[in-house]
Design a protein around this motif. Structure first.
Motif: not given
Length: 298
Positions: A180, A184, A213, A215, A220
């Motif tokens: 993740v 990002v 950001f 989920f 995402l």
């Protein structure tokens, strides 16, 4: 459309009242986000609003979300108050231009900051350490120098009234997980590059900015505000000169005034004179016009 400092929408439960935004729980999947005219600086809310600032922030965010939709999906459901639930009809005038319905997302616990120039807290960090948020930099750089490569410099999300704390990408990876964090970081840099390239064509340097950001159904998405004068440093390209603080279209003007006051950056903030409010509002309107090509009318 009217100046709005605080909303009281009884149709839905208030989930949170942040520095700028009021958020309401519409249903299991949907939030109402209202961007007010409250003004914050150094994580402290000012005593006076900046007229229609919330409308400008919301409209700029909608502009960028549409432009970036091929890079990453966002959480937007509806921005036209005429298509909001009927339960919101009594507040249409208050919500016009400044409110959106969005999908509920699970926000990441970091703010994704990218810096293309040496300014603000990054400049202070460099002066003390010779680095920027853990990135070693060459000696001899000046305030507002362009960085050879934009840097991803995440921060923690502080509670209301507290200050965000810069963290290293490695610390972000420990919070988010490697996959993740990598996603990002890459998305942050891609959006920044696209945004600053567009802004450069309009005569604006995007010195730095932050994205958020979250989920939605495991995907995402880009959430919250995007490349606004609240979340970014916008400099007029024709006045850029490294080695000093830059004139700006963002709230740096207000920050500069605040730092000239005898204030410890803790609430309450100094009372804002009318001329500071007016000058700040003018910079927001100018940023909106230059970026979107549209005149702002309240």
């Amino acid at each position: 459309m009217r100046i709005t400092t605080k909303t009281e929408i009884s149709a839905y439960p208030l989930l949170s009242r942040g520095k700028v935004r009021d958020i309401y729980d519409v249903d299991e999947q949907t939030l109402l986000i209202v961007t007010t005219d409250r003004m914050s600086a150094f994580d402290v809310i000012m005593d006076k609003p900046i007229p229609y600032k919330g409308v400008i922030l919301n409209q700029i965010t909608l502009f960028w979300m549409d432009k970036f939709r091929d890079i990453i999906p966002n959480h937007l459901v509806e921005s036209d108050v005429a298509r909001f639930p009927a339960a919101l009809d009594p507040w249409k005038d208050e919500l016009e231009g400044r409110a959106v319905l969005v999908r509920k997302a699970k926000p990441l616990p970091v703010e994704c900051i990218v810096r293309g120039y040496l300014s603000g807290s990054g400049w202070k960090d460099y002066q003390k350490t010779g680095s920027l948020c853990g990135y070693p930099l060459p000696a001899g750089l000046r305030e507002s120098d362009r960085l050879e490569t934009p840097l991803f410099t995440p921060s923690t999300k502080a509670a209301l009234g507290q200050h965000d704390q810069n963290i290293t990408p490695d610390e972000a990876a420990r919070l988010l997980g490697d996959d993740v964090a990598r996603k990002v970081r890459d998305t942050t840099l891609a959006i920044y590059e696209a945004g600053r390239r567009y802004a450069a064509g309009r005569g604006i340097i995007v010195a730095d900015t932050k994205f958020e950001f979250g989920f939605v159904d495991g995907e995402l998405r880009l959430i919250d505000e995007v490349l606004t004068p609240d979340s970014s440093r916008f400099w007029p390209a024709d006045q850029y000169e490294a080695g000093r603080s830059q004139p700006s279209f963002d709230k740096q003007y207000l920050r500069d005034w605040l730092t000239s006051q005898p204030w410890d950056m803790q609430p309450p903030a100094p009372a804002l004179p009318a001329e500071i409010v007016d000058a700040t509002a003018r910079r927001y309107r100018e940023a909106y016009h230059i970026l979107t090509g549209r005149e702002f009318t309240a």
